[in-house]
Design a protein around this motif. Sequence first.
Motif, PDB file in Angstrom:
ATOM      1  N   ALA A  55       4.929  -0.020  16.428  1.00 35.11           N
ATOM      2  CA  ALA A  55       3.655  -0.669  16.119  1.00 35.11           C
ATOM      3  C   ALA A  55       2.819  -0.900  17.372  1.00 35.11           C
ATOM      4  O   ALA A  55       1.615  -1.122  17.274  1.00 35.11           O
ATOM      5  CB  ALA A  55       3.893  -1.985  15.390  1.00 35.11           C
ATOM      6  N   GLY A 248       2.476 -10.687  -1.881  1.00 31.73           N
ATOM      7  CA  GLY A 248       2.697 -10.213  -0.515  1.00 31.73           C
ATOM      8  C   GLY A 248       2.387  -8.749  -0.309  1.00 31.73           C
ATOM      9  O   GLY A 248       2.447  -8.253   0.814  1.00 31.73           O
ATOM     10  N   THR A 249       2.083  -8.040  -1.363  1.00 34.24           N
ATOM     11  CA  THR A 249       1.731  -6.623  -1.186  1.00 34.24           C
ATOM     12  C   THR A 249       0.320  -6.351  -1.699  1.00 34.24           C
ATOM     13  O   THR A 249      -0.021  -5.226  -2.045  1.00 34.24           O
ATOM     14  CB  THR A 249       2.711  -5.689  -1.927  1.00 34.24           C
ATOM     15  OG1 THR A 249       2.692  -6.051  -3.316  1.00 34.24           O
ATOM     16  CG2 THR A 249       4.111  -5.815  -1.397  1.00 34.24           C
ATOM     17  N   ASN A 252      -1.503  -3.476  -0.275  1.00 32.69           N
ATOM     18  CA  ASN A 252      -0.906  -2.141  -0.376  1.00 32.69           C
ATOM     19  C   ASN A 252      -1.235  -1.571  -1.745  1.00 32.69           C
ATOM     20  O   ASN A 252      -0.767  -2.090  -2.742  1.00 32.69           O
ATOM     21  CB  ASN A 252       0.617  -2.214  -0.272  1.00 32.69           C
ATOM     22  CG  ASN A 252       1.078  -2.601   1.109  1.00 32.69           C
ATOM     23  OD1 ASN A 252       0.255  -2.942   1.946  1.00 32.69           O
ATOM     24  ND2 ASN A 252       2.362  -2.558   1.330  1.00 32.69           N
ATOM     25  N   ALA A 291      -2.303   3.196  12.944  1.00 29.72           N
ATOM     26  CA  ALA A 291      -1.311   2.153  13.164  1.00 29.72           C
ATOM     27  C   ALA A 291      -1.983   0.786  13.219  1.00 29.72           C
ATOM     28  O   ALA A 291      -1.449  -0.200  12.696  1.00 29.72           O
ATOM     29  CB  ALA A 291      -0.550   2.418  14.458  1.00 29.72           C
ATOM     30  N   GLY A 294      -2.732  -0.213   9.753  1.00 28.78           N
ATOM     31  CA  GLY A 294      -1.478  -0.559   9.078  1.00 28.78           C
ATOM     32  C   GLY A 294      -0.988  -1.924   9.503  1.00 28.78           C
ATOM     33  O   GLY A 294      -0.543  -2.728   8.676  1.00 28.78           O
ATOM     34  N   LEU A 295      -1.108  -2.214  10.770  1.00 30.12           N
ATOM     35  CA  LEU A 295      -0.666  -3.508  11.291  1.00 30.12           C
ATOM     36  C   LEU A 295      -1.537  -4.623  10.727  1.00 30.12           C
ATOM     37  O   LEU A 295      -1.045  -5.670  10.308  1.00 30.12           O
ATOM     38  CB  LEU A 295      -0.734  -3.495  12.821  1.00 30.12           C
ATOM     39  CG  LEU A 295       0.003  -4.613  13.530  1.00 30.12           C
ATOM     40  CD1 LEU A 295       1.483  -4.575  13.193  1.00 30.12           C
ATOM     41  CD2 LEU A 295      -0.172  -4.487  15.046  1.00 30.12           C
ATOM     42  N   SER A 298      -0.457  -5.284   7.290  1.00 31.35           N
ATOM     43  CA  SER A 298       0.814  -5.990   7.238  1.00 31.35           C
ATOM     44  C   SER A 298       0.633  -7.470   7.544  1.00 31.35           C
ATOM     45  O   SER A 298       1.259  -8.318   6.920  1.00 31.35           O
ATOM     46  CB  SER A 298       1.794  -5.391   8.242  1.00 31.35           C
ATOM     47  OG  SER A 298       2.042  -4.058   7.907  1.00 31.35           O
ATOM     48  N   ASN A 301      -0.895  -9.126   4.542  1.00 33.05           N
ATOM     49  CA  ASN A 301       0.123  -9.206   3.496  1.00 33.05           C
ATOM     50  C   ASN A 301       1.134 -10.297   3.804  1.00 33.05           C
ATOM     51  O   ASN A 301       1.533 -11.063   2.922  1.00 33.05           O
ATOM     52  CB  ASN A 301       0.862  -7.867   3.389  1.00 33.05           C
ATOM     53  CG  ASN A 301       0.102  -6.879   2.537  1.00 33.05           C
ATOM     54  OD1 ASN A 301      -0.701  -7.284   1.691  1.00 33.05           O
ATOM     55  ND2 ASN A 301       0.322  -5.607   2.757  1.00 33.05           N
ATOM     56  N   PHE A 302       1.538 -10.346   5.048  1.00 33.90           N
ATOM     57  CA  PHE A 302       2.545 -11.323   5.452  1.00 33.90           C
ATOM     58  C   PHE A 302       1.995 -12.742   5.292  1.00 33.90           C
ATOM     59  O   PHE A 302       2.665 -13.628   4.779  1.00 33.90           O
ATOM     60  CB  PHE A 302       2.952 -11.049   6.902  1.00 33.90           C
ATOM     61  CG  PHE A 302       4.088 -11.893   7.374  1.00 33.90           C
ATOM     62  CD1 PHE A 302       5.349 -11.722   6.827  1.00 33.90           C
ATOM     63  CD2 PHE A 302       3.907 -12.862   8.340  1.00 33.90           C
ATOM     64  CE1 PHE A 302       6.402 -12.501   7.252  1.00 33.90           C
ATOM     65  CE2 PHE A 302       4.963 -13.637   8.766  1.00 33.90           C
ATOM     66  CZ  PHE A 302       6.223 -13.461   8.224  1.00 33.90           C
ATOM     67  N   LEU A 305       1.952 -13.648   1.717  1.00 38.39           N
ATOM     68  CA  LEU A 305       3.308 -13.906   1.262  1.00 38.39           C
ATOM     69  C   LEU A 305       3.730 -15.328   1.616  1.00 38.39           C
ATOM     70  O   LEU A 305       4.238 -16.077   0.781  1.00 38.39           O
ATOM     71  CB  LEU A 305       4.266 -12.895   1.900  1.00 38.39           C
ATOM     72  CG  LEU A 305       5.728 -12.986   1.466  1.00 38.39           C
ATOM     73  CD1 LEU A 305       5.891 -12.382   0.091  1.00 38.39           C
ATOM     74  CD2 LEU A 305       6.615 -12.249   2.449  1.00 38.39           C
TER      75      LEU A 305
ATOM     76  N   CYS B  25       3.912   0.887   9.571  1.00 36.38           N
ATOM     77  CA  CYS B  25       2.915   1.343  10.522  1.00 36.38           C
ATOM     78  C   CYS B  25       3.548   1.815  11.818  1.00 36.38           C
ATOM     79  O   CYS B  25       2.882   2.268  12.719  1.00 36.38           O
ATOM     80  CB  CYS B  25       1.894   0.250  10.804  1.00 36.38           C
ATOM     81  SG  CYS B  25       2.675  -1.236  11.372  1.00 36.38           S
ATOM     82  N   GLY B  26       4.846   1.665  11.898  1.00 36.52           N
ATOM     83  CA  GLY B  26       5.483   2.108  13.130  1.00 36.52           C
ATOM     84  C   GLY B  26       6.142   3.452  12.978  1.00 36.52           C
ATOM     85  O   GLY B  26       6.709   3.983  13.916  1.00 36.52           O
TER      86      GLY B  26
END
Lengths: 321, 554
Positions: A55, A248-249, A252, A291, A294-295, A298, A301-302, A305, B25-26
């Motif tokens: 990441a 939490g998703t 996505n 990336a 995506g991070l 995440s 989402n986190f 959650l 993502c990694g």
Amino acid sequence: MAVPLNAAKAKSRKLPTSRSSVSLKRMMSNRYLYLMLLPTVLYFLIFEYKPMYGAVIAFKDFNPFAGVAGSPWVGFKNFEKFFESYYFFRLLKNTFLMSFYSLLFIFPASLAFALLLNELRLKKLKSFLQTVSYLPHFISLIVICGMIIDFTKPGGIINSLLLGIGFITEPIQFLILPEWFRTIYVGSGMWQSLGWNSIIYLAALSGINPSLYEAAVVDGAGRWKQLTHITLPGILPTVLILLILNVGTLLNVGWDKIILLYNPGTYVTADVISTFVYRRGVMEADYSFSAAVGLFNSIINFTLLVLANRISRKTTESSLW
Amino acid sequence: MNAAKRKLALLLPVMTLLATLVSACGGTNNNAGSAAEPSASPGTQGSTSAPVEGSRSVGGLQVPIVADKLEFSLWSPSGGNFRGTNFNEKLSFQQMEENTNIHINFQHSTEASAEAFSLLMSSGKLPDIIYNDLWGTDSGKYGAKGALLPLEDLIDQYAPNFKKILDGHPDIRGQITSPEGHIYYLPNLVLDSQDLTQMFPQVRSDWLEKLGLPMPQTTEDWYNMLKAFREQDPNGNGKKDEIPLVTVNLENIMMLFAPAFGVEYGFFVDNGQVKYGPNDPRFKDVVVYLNRLYKEQLLDPNYLVDTTFQTLTEKVTTDVAGAWFGWSGSYMGNFTTLMEGKHDTFKIAAAVPPKGPNGDQRHVSFRWQAGAHGLAVSSKTAHPEEVMKWLDYQYSEEGILLNNFGVEGKSYDLVNGEPVYKDEVTHPTNGLTNTQELLNHTIGGGSWATVADTRYAEQIREANGQTENPLEIYKDYIDFDAKLPPVQFTAEENEIVVPLMADIQTYVAETINAQIMGRQSFDDYNKVMKQLEQMGIGEVLKQYQAAYERFKGK
């Protein structure tokens, strides 16, 4: 099943430091159980935690030929590129709405479906319905999308049906009209996952003590009262946990399905974060940018959650941790 | 279930979830750090410049290239028309191995997709030689990252055949040189100008005859023809099921009509100035015209959804499609073969590019002599000299024959010194089309780092019953100065262009399609231009202009 559970239990319990020698002794006496746990722990370390290191390329200008370590740091540049994108808010909104509608409709529908199945007396009919409802889950997505395209065509089954019963006079071009995209996405999603999602509820339902029902019958409770006073409270923890996990998703979405179904005509509602990243990042081989997005996903989402978990713990005492 | 147990039972899924969330993502960094290790030969290590004993010269190149057999790895998509599983099944490559004493380990991906290529490049583990459709624009980018070997010095030293072609056609060098002045790939070459045309307008000429219409010359002719196709039942089944104009994407339709209004859908050159079509006031006329076609159902109403060649083929072969913009082989030749014996009158003719209301008439679907596709060499290869020599062999007379015609006596014979395909190849009886059969013998001159032999296309075309070369008529409408050449950007220019164009392309695709379908008004086209200005098209054009001028200065 009992063995690893015990081992995990021993590990998860918080022991005061003064009793560390005691816990060490306990570990020694259970050493074979720990040994059996080892492969799982290794799996997570190697395949789930180690890749997280990757990441960091979100903060670098990643060049595969220089390697992760050799690529230069660029700070938050990749994130800025994403936030500065003209379509950032539309992407965020579309992504959120697509997931939210899926959650809003598919989640309760699966629950209701499980409850209905549970009320069926005919065992054969029940397992038949279950099997039929799982089937779409096993069909390859590319086939599903091919079917959706065929069904929604101007000459397809849906248009023919609607024309036949006189609901419409002109065929609707479902797949090029942005206002239909979410309906198609969520509707087909429900068909795909309804049966599969209901499995976990059915499992929880079978865990309810039958004597509770017997007692209720003795007390004169009908089917409805049994449902509201025994069945629902019995599976509520499972329902809540699944709800938390789903929240939490939220960012996505099944982007592969969208890629297969969308087109410039429906970008307005169908273009989500991941499809944009696909067009922008993967096709252009800009991995750092992908990336970073995506991070970002995440982290959101986190956060969701954790929030959902906290709310649930405060209000119902069911929670993930 | 007590509370503690419940928590435990949930521990695992939560861990999994958290881990997958972040690892999602990694996942791109796998193997990124490890150095590539291209296949080394079991025998010779390092390079030997001394000619191999018993060697002969092929245009100045000594073959066999090495005394002890060398092995190289080569990545290439295997293509949709190839029925085998490995290029070494092709007789031409077997013969080539015998001649050069170099064995190629082909690594194939089934689809020629940008993703497959992207993934290969991101793995950091590269084969010795890499095929790509887009080296024309990508090679500079990957070269600057250190993935590819600069070839210009190696060409001078070890590639007499390729060098001879470069010297004989000075334009080519500019077309394949990166902004920093390196050559990172060897392209597919077309040296005869009549072979440069790619796609062109095709019309059901038997429908025209039936309805008593002439071949269309202008955009208005096209409108009238399509209208007649829609309304006068040219397929004669009594149903109004004709889809006059079919396409697999909007780009093809734009290539057909936009030049008639003086613009293109993408970037083009107008008197030395790079312009972006949708940002030109004339583009409104294109939108108005296409909206008229769409509104009257002359343009396939399903063009945004039916985007596969398969759906288009179905429309043509079920006798409902009237016109399209396509290739000579895969469209015209293929459809003609498919309808042979199934339809009494089925005939396709090539139409000239339509002339617009202001007299604009231009054909834009043509390639440059140096194709964007070809072969590049990994910077990590252990044998740069031998790889270069093997690549040079592709451009030798012997290599060109092998790549275009296959092995003499197997797929072709020499008649009066000219290669002529055997009948088994041009008229296969094993159920394959001749294109597919030919690919069992060789790679095909149009899709490899070699020279496309004009006799190859000619013979296949004639075997398919097309005696005239449909491409001939476009020669007069090609304007090399109006088409944007394959310019390459520097890293800094790329940094500006890519993010801005991601938004601009989304906006343009969405807006133009909506206007064509009449879901958005085009009365005030200035709004679109204003929006593009806001989204930074000016900045993008500046980079294009710089790259273009650099290209021209070469």
